[in-house]
Design a protein around this motif. Structure first.
Motif, PDB file in Angstrom:
ATOM      1  N   LEU A  53       0.840  -1.097  -0.130  1.00 52.53           N
ATOM      2  CA  LEU A  53      -0.084   0.229   0.039  1.00 52.53           C
ATOM      3  C   LEU A  53       0.949   1.325  -0.014  1.00 52.53           C
ATOM      4  N   VAL A  54       0.733   2.116  -0.985  1.00 51.58           N
ATOM      5  CA  VAL A  54       1.595   3.261  -1.123  1.00 51.58           C
ATOM      6  C   VAL A  54       0.618   4.465  -1.325  1.00 51.58           C
ATOM      7  N   GLY A  55       0.822   5.384  -0.564  1.00 52.25           N
ATOM      8  CA  GLY A  55       0.096   6.726  -0.704  1.00 52.25           C
ATOM      9  C   GLY A  55       0.541   7.705  -1.332  1.00 52.25           C
ATOM     10  N   ASP A  56      -0.046   8.684  -1.905  1.00 53.92           N
ATOM     11  CA  ASP A  56       0.326  10.060  -2.732  1.00 53.92           C
ATOM     12  C   ASP A  56       0.042  11.073  -1.592  1.00 53.92           C
ATOM     13  N   LEU A  57       1.392  11.822  -1.468  1.00 54.01           N
ATOM     14  CA  LEU A  57       1.343  13.025  -0.348  1.00 54.01           C
ATOM     15  C   LEU A  57       1.083  14.384  -1.277  1.00 54.01           C
ATOM     16  N   THR A  58       0.810  14.307  -2.440  1.00 54.18           N
ATOM     17  CA  THR A  58       0.854  15.698  -3.230  1.00 54.18           C
ATOM     18  C   THR A  58      -0.253  16.262  -2.867  1.00 54.18           C
ATOM     19  N   GLY A  59      -1.586  15.596  -2.616  1.00 53.30           N
ATOM     20  CA  GLY A  59      -2.748  16.310  -2.310  1.00 53.30           C
ATOM     21  C   GLY A  59      -3.658  16.468  -3.581  1.00 53.30           C
ATOM     22  N   ALA A  71      10.755   5.066  -1.293  1.00 54.24           N
ATOM     23  CA  ALA A  71      11.763   5.411  -0.185  1.00 54.24           C
ATOM     24  C   ALA A  71      12.587   6.767  -0.319  1.00 54.24           C
ATOM     25  N   ASN A  72      12.718   7.131  -1.685  1.00 56.45           N
ATOM     26  CA  ASN A  72      13.630   7.792  -2.173  1.00 56.45           C
ATOM     27  C   ASN A  72      12.945   9.046  -3.027  1.00 56.45           C
ATOM     28  N   ASN A  73      11.399   9.069  -2.760  1.00 51.71           N
ATOM     29  CA  ASN A  73      10.419   9.633  -3.575  1.00 51.71           C
ATOM     30  C   ASN A  73       9.640  10.728  -2.442  1.00 51.71           C
ATOM     31  N   PRO A  74       9.928  12.000  -2.484  1.00 53.48           N
ATOM     32  CA  PRO A  74       9.023  12.843  -1.204  1.00 53.48           C
ATOM     33  C   PRO A  74       7.679  12.740  -1.689  1.00 53.48           C
ATOM     34  N   ASP A  75       7.040  12.513  -2.940  1.00 52.31           N
ATOM     35  CA  ASP A  75       5.707  12.414  -3.165  1.00 52.31           C
ATOM     36  C   ASP A  75       4.913  11.377  -2.915  1.00 52.31           C
ATOM     37  N   CYS A  76       5.654  10.115  -2.666  1.00 44.14           N
ATOM     38  CA  CYS A  76       5.201   8.820  -2.219  1.00 44.14           C
ATOM     39  C   CYS A  76       5.451   8.424  -0.762  1.00 44.14           C
ATOM     40  N   PHE A  77       4.637   7.484  -0.140  1.00 42.30           N
ATOM     41  CA  PHE A  77       4.974   7.067   1.015  1.00 42.30           C
ATOM     42  C   PHE A  77       4.262   5.732   1.298  1.00 42.30           C
ATOM     43  N   PRO A 134       3.463   4.459  -7.509  1.00 42.58           N
ATOM     44  CA  PRO A 134       3.367   2.889  -7.922  1.00 42.58           C
ATOM     45  C   PRO A 134       2.457   2.327  -7.050  1.00 42.58           C
ATOM     46  N   THR A 135       1.480   1.295  -7.562  1.00 37.40           N
ATOM     47  CA  THR A 135       0.394   0.779  -6.772  1.00 37.40           C
ATOM     48  C   THR A 135       0.462  -0.905  -7.006  1.00 37.40           C
ATOM     49  N   ASP A 136       1.871  -0.918  -7.752  1.00 34.25           N
ATOM     50  CA  ASP A 136       2.186  -2.506  -8.300  1.00 34.25           C
ATOM     51  C   ASP A 136       3.101  -3.218  -7.666  1.00 34.25           C
ATOM     52  N   ILE A 137       3.571  -2.630  -6.533  1.00 33.90           N
ATOM     53  CA  ILE A 137       4.807  -3.162  -5.766  1.00 33.90           C
ATOM     54  C   ILE A 137       4.513  -4.439  -5.232  1.00 33.90           C
ATOM     55  N   VAL A 138       5.319  -5.412  -5.731  1.00 31.80           N
ATOM     56  CA  VAL A 138       5.047  -6.789  -4.966  1.00 31.80           C
ATOM     57  C   VAL A 138       6.014  -6.943  -3.934  1.00 31.80           C
ATOM     58  N   VAL A 139       5.419  -7.055  -2.798  1.00 32.78           N
ATOM     59  CA  VAL A 139       6.320  -7.172  -1.272  1.00 32.78           C
ATOM     60  C   VAL A 139       7.589  -8.424  -1.600  1.00 32.78           C
ATOM     61  N   GLY A 140       7.007  -9.406  -1.896  1.00 34.54           N
ATOM     62  CA  GLY A 140       8.073 -10.664  -2.062  1.00 34.54           C
ATOM     63  C   GLY A 140       8.429 -11.053  -0.517  1.00 34.54           C
ATOM     64  N   VAL A 153      10.298  -6.476   1.003  1.00 35.22           N
ATOM     65  CA  VAL A 153      10.171  -5.320   0.149  1.00 35.22           C
ATOM     66  C   VAL A 153      11.326  -4.327   0.319  1.00 35.22           C
ATOM     67  N   LEU A 154      11.822  -4.320   1.262  1.00 34.21           N
ATOM     68  CA  LEU A 154      12.841  -3.420   1.612  1.00 34.21           C
ATOM     69  C   LEU A 154      13.958  -3.288   0.504  1.00 34.21           C
ATOM     70  N   GLU A 155      13.944  -4.414  -0.002  1.00 33.93           N
ATOM     71  CA  GLU A 155      15.373  -4.762  -1.076  1.00 33.93           C
ATOM     72  C   GLU A 155      14.636  -4.713  -2.478  1.00 33.93           C
ATOM     73  N   ASN A 156      13.243  -4.223  -2.623  1.00 32.43           N
ATOM     74  CA  ASN A 156      12.796  -4.125  -3.962  1.00 32.43           C
ATOM     75  C   ASN A 156      13.168  -2.721  -4.532  1.00 32.43           C
ATOM     76  N   PRO A 157      13.908  -2.893  -5.792  1.00 29.98           N
ATOM     77  CA  PRO A 157      14.415  -1.549  -6.531  1.00 29.98           C
ATOM     78  C   PRO A 157      13.161  -0.645  -6.590  1.00 29.98           C
ATOM     79  N   THR A 158      11.858  -1.063  -7.072  1.00 34.77           N
ATOM     80  CA  THR A 158      11.089  -0.082  -7.187  1.00 34.77           C
ATOM     81  C   THR A 158      10.513   0.694  -5.855  1.00 34.77           C
ATOM     82  N   TYR A 159      10.629  -0.149  -4.811  1.00 32.50           N
ATOM     83  CA  TYR A 159      10.086   0.482  -3.507  1.00 32.50           C
ATOM     84  C   TYR A 159      11.221   1.498  -3.268  1.00 32.50           C
TER      85      TYR A 159
END
Length: 856
Positions: A330-336, A363-369, A343-349, A352-358
């Motif tokens: 579950l990923v949230g959009d912080l832009t308002g 993690a490195n995108n201030p707009d997503c959380f 992304p809404t299709d990240i497979v946790v496997g 998930v902390l090692e998933n490049p998309t995550y």
């Protein structure tokens, strides 16, 4: 601004403060007095007030089974809280630990004669005790939804004795007395006192407990007394957990942020437990006296809760599944304005902390959380709260002309629980969430006026006919207060699938708080007499009228027949009732529980009259009704052997409990949202209180005592044995099959304790053998049956030595041989519970203690 410092609070604190000040001024001359050896006081301990409104009866002379427990019996055991102490000395009194069980962590439900915790009426000095504000939403099956008094606020130091009436007595005392009555008799000594210090710890090296208590009796003028008691206790928490399977898998996959163990099963931490009691009386004339007693108590408790997996916790991390059935994040959009293209299709496997998309897009995108950024190893909330209890009773009693006695009293009582939860989040607030919340508080208040009269009539029988009559008016209220705003606030991420409110125990919203009240009046008449020298007959009739559901009339008849010089038979038949509590009829609450698929769910408890509850079968609550039969024998032999054996049968109809969780449909959720319950989208199931099943409970209590001279000293032997069986005669579809099994088999069918207490000079040795029969457990209330939690023996040992006439030191062990229940081999990995959580011997193992008592 709301405040809990009500008029009652001020009065109770004022009385206790004045009493304490008075004790300081009067202590010096009292300490100089020697404690008086009084055979009369010792004899009184064998006399009970409860069970008869005529002249007090001894245990042997009573027409109904009564246990009388002296203050010494409470001191001669390892348990420190009143609930556990009662279990040791009363055969049909059962209680188990509540490691993770929501509000039950704060007030443990106890069961007398196989009934729920609110089927036992509690009195203090013969006056009705107010019930707790805590409703046990998760009460181990039998006590689910019960709202009984909190007897753990009564310190043992304040007691003279405890009287346990093991017989239905609603016709005598009113609602709740279906299983029986417990009367706590306060110490009324006008001189002397004691101070006790106690330390204990479990064999595992945790759960360290420190308790300090004291009692002092002081004269109040020349014709009165004031007796003061205080107790302070703290206890560390315990842990009897193993690592959960899902947490272990995360660690194996490289998630180093997961705690080990991720979830704690054990006793909660008691941060502080303060109990104050005052009891006072004074003679007004040769035939009248005034009395006043009251208490103030405060207990802060914090315990563990269920672990939240960082891959799939609903409303926090669970983004659903893809077409291949793979878990998504579950990923949230912080832009308002949803311009972050998160992304809404990240497979946790596996991690998930090692998933490049995550890593790159979240993690490195201030707009997503995602909450994995803040809580990469998941989280385990800590749940608890503060219970505050207070009471004040004052009145006068005496004798009028023509042998009429009277007792007029006013009884004020209040219990409040202020919940707290920490190490958790309000997911809808995203990164702005706090981690600690005050999700709300509940207050139960009661005011009772009693007017009682008794008079003997000479009607030509062997003894005069004792007639008692009286009137009671009781007003009670249940008030709920909203939690802090963050605990129920609907944050900006709520529309994106994130849960609302403090996760684990969402706060009570401002639009759901409120106060409800009711009153009732009661009229009763009791009659009792020895028809012949050997045959006593008693009867009672009580009428009550409640403002919220109507009236009821109940009756009772009892007899005692001295068949032989040493053997008597006794019996009783009674009808009884328990009125639905205001909390059961009106409370709104959300609890976290395991669903039948092994996943955590949020279950909302709604009033039974709520439209959604009614859609699922909810109806206005009605009183529970009972018919009770007791028959027994009393044998008092010349050699000192004393035995009582009593059979009981209780048929209880329209029992009140919480329905098993009922899944909500999208239509149900839409209806809730339309009602203004904005966090309804977080609910997976609902429950409500309902008159949903009937039961028949039968059992046998055997109590035996014998004393003899041996090994140069005196040894007292005692046995307390109980067999109980409960059958569910009728149940609706709201009660699951596993819940029925819990009602029938979660308490041990057989339980007994055999005690030998040997005194020799300054030494005292005690050994107690306890047996608990096997039980059934629905593990986690989640359709995970443990068909047989095996029977267990435990042994308690204690050695005491009187260093002086004033100082006694005791060393002892409860469960001395460190017995544990059978390990939970079937389901331990699901939630990390190494042992069945409802085991009657607990899950903590052996406990040793050191106690010093100074008497003056």
């Amino acid at each position: 601004m709301n405040t809990t410092l009500s008029l009652l609070t001020k009065n109770v604190r004022g009385v206790l403060a004045a009493s304490a000040a008075f004790s300081v001024m009067a202590t010096a001359p009292v300490y100089a007095q020697e404690a008086e050896e009084s055979a009369k006081a010792e004899d009184y301990e064998q006399i009970a007030v409860v069970g008869s409104r005529a002249a007090p009866r001894s245990v042997a002379d009573s027409a109904v089974p009564i246990d009388i427990i002296s203050d010494e019996e409470f001191k001669q055991q390892g348990a420190t809280d009143m609930v556990s102490m009662m279990q040791t000395v009363v055969p049909s009194f059962n209680v188990n630990d509540q490691p993770i069980n929501d509000a039950s962590t704060l007030v443990r439900p106890a069961n007398l004669r196989g009934m729920a915790s609110d089927h036992t009426l509690v009195l203090v000095n013969g006056k009705r005790r107010h019930r707790s504000a805590v409703i046990t939403f998760l009460g181990g099956g039998l006590s689910d939804g019960a709202q009984g008094p909190d007897i753990s606020v009564i310190p043992a130091a304040a007691l003279k004795q405890v009287e346990v009436l093991r017989d239905g007595a609603a016709a005598q005392y009113g609602s709740d007395a279906i299983a029986g009555v417990i009367n706590f008799v306060l110490n009324d000594a006008s001189e002397g006192g004691s101070f006790e210090a106690r330390y204990g710890s479990y064999y595992e090296g945790d759960g360290d407990m420190i308790q300090l208590s004291g009692n002092v009796g002081l004269p109040l003028s020349e014709n009165g007394f004031i007796n003061l008691s205080a107790e302070y206790r703290t206890a560390d928490d315990t842990s009897r957990s193993i690592q959960r399977d899902d947490a272990a898998a995360l660690i194996a996959a490289g998630n180093t942020f997961v705690a080990d163990p991720a979830q704690i099963w054990g006793s909660p931490e008691i941060k502080h437990d303060i109990k104050l009691f005052a009891n006072a009386g004074v003679e007004l004339s040769d035939t009248s006296e005034a009395y006043i007693f009251g208490n103030f108590a405060e207990r802060e408790v914090e315990g563990g809760f269920y672990y939240r997996n960082p891959h799939n916790r609903g409303g926090v991390n669970d983004g659903g599944t893809n077409e291949d059935g793979e878990q998504l994040l579950l990923v949230g959009d912080l832009t308002g304005d949803m311009s972050g293209n998160c992304p809404t299709d990240i497979v946790v496997g596996d991690n998930v902390l090692e998933n490049p998309t995550y890593i790159n897009q979240v993690a490195n995108n201030p707009d997503c959380f995602a909450f994995n950024e803040m809580l990469p190893g998941g989280f385990t909330p800590r749940f608890g709260g503060t219970v505050t209890d207070m009471s004040l009773v004052f009145g006068t009693k005496g004798e009028l002309e023509n042998d009429i006695t009277y007792d007029v009293s006013l009884n004020l009582g209040q219990n409040e629980v202020d919940f707290a939860i920490s190490n958790t989040i309000n997911p809808s607030l995203g990164p702005e969430t706090p981690f600690e919340f005050s999700p709300g508080r509940y207050t139960q208040s009661e005011q009772t006026l009693d007017i009682d009269f008794t008079k003997p009539f000479d009607v030509g029988l062997y003894e005069p006919l004792f007639v008692a009559t009286g009137f009671q008016y009781r007003n009670e209220s249940y008030e709920s207060f909203a939690g802090d705003t963050a605990s129920y606030e609907i944050g900006p991420l709520a529309t994106q699938g994130f849960g609302i409110g403090s996760n684990g125990f969402p706060g009570l919203a401002a639009n759901s708080q409120g106060r409800v009240s009711r009153n009732n009046i009661a009229l009763y008449i009791d009659a009792e007499a020895y028809i012949t020298e050997n045959f006593m007959l008693a009867g009672a009739l009580r009428y009550e009228d409640f403002s919220d559901f109507g009236d009821t009339t109940k009756g009772k008849i009892a007899f005692r027949w001295q068949a032989l010089e040493n053997i008597a038979f006794r019996g009783a038949f009674s009808t009884g009732f328990k009125a639905p509590t205001l909390g059961q009829s009106n409370v709104r609450n959300v609890t976290t529980a395991f669903g039948t698929d092994g996943q955590l769910i949020d279950r909302a408890t709604l009033p039974p009259t709520d439209p959604v509850s009614q859609l699922k079968g909810g109806e206005q609550l009605t009183p529970e009704e009972s018919e009770s039969i007791t028959f027994g024998v009393v044998a008092d032999f010349e050699n000192g052997l004393f035995i009582t054996a009593d059979y009981y049968n209780i048929e209880l109809t329209d029992r009140i409990s919480t329905a098993s969780g009922i899944a909500l449909t999208e239509e149900d959720i839409a209806t809730l949202l339309a009602q203004g319950i904005n966090d309804a989208s977080s609910f997976s199931e609902i429950s409500f209180f309902t008159n949903d099943f009937d039961t028949t409970t039968e059992g046998v209590d055997v109590v035996a005592n014998y004393a003899m001279e041996m090994m140069g000293g005196e040894t007292k032997f005692s046995l307390a044995y109980n067999w109980t069986s409960t059958e569910v005669d009728r149940a609706s579809e709201n009660i699951s099959d596993f819940r029925i099994r819990m009602l029938e088999d979660n308490l041990p069918a057989v339980r007994y304790s055999a005690t030998a207490n040997h005194t020799n000079g300054d030494w005292r040795f005690l050994a107690r053998l306890n047996y608990y029969g096997s039980i059934f457990e629905d593990h986690l209330d989640s359709a995970l049956p443990i068909d047989k939690v095996g029977s267990e023996f435990t042994v308690d040992l204690e050695v005491a030595y009187n260093f002086t006439e004033e100082l006694t030191v005791t060393v002892g062990a409860k469960n001395a041989f460190d017995e544990y229940p059978d390990e939970n081999t079937q389901y331990a990995g699901i939630a990390g519970s190494l042992y069945p959580t409802t085991s009657p011997i607990g899950i903590n193992g052996g406990f040793y203690y050191l106690r010093g008592v100074y008497t003056f």
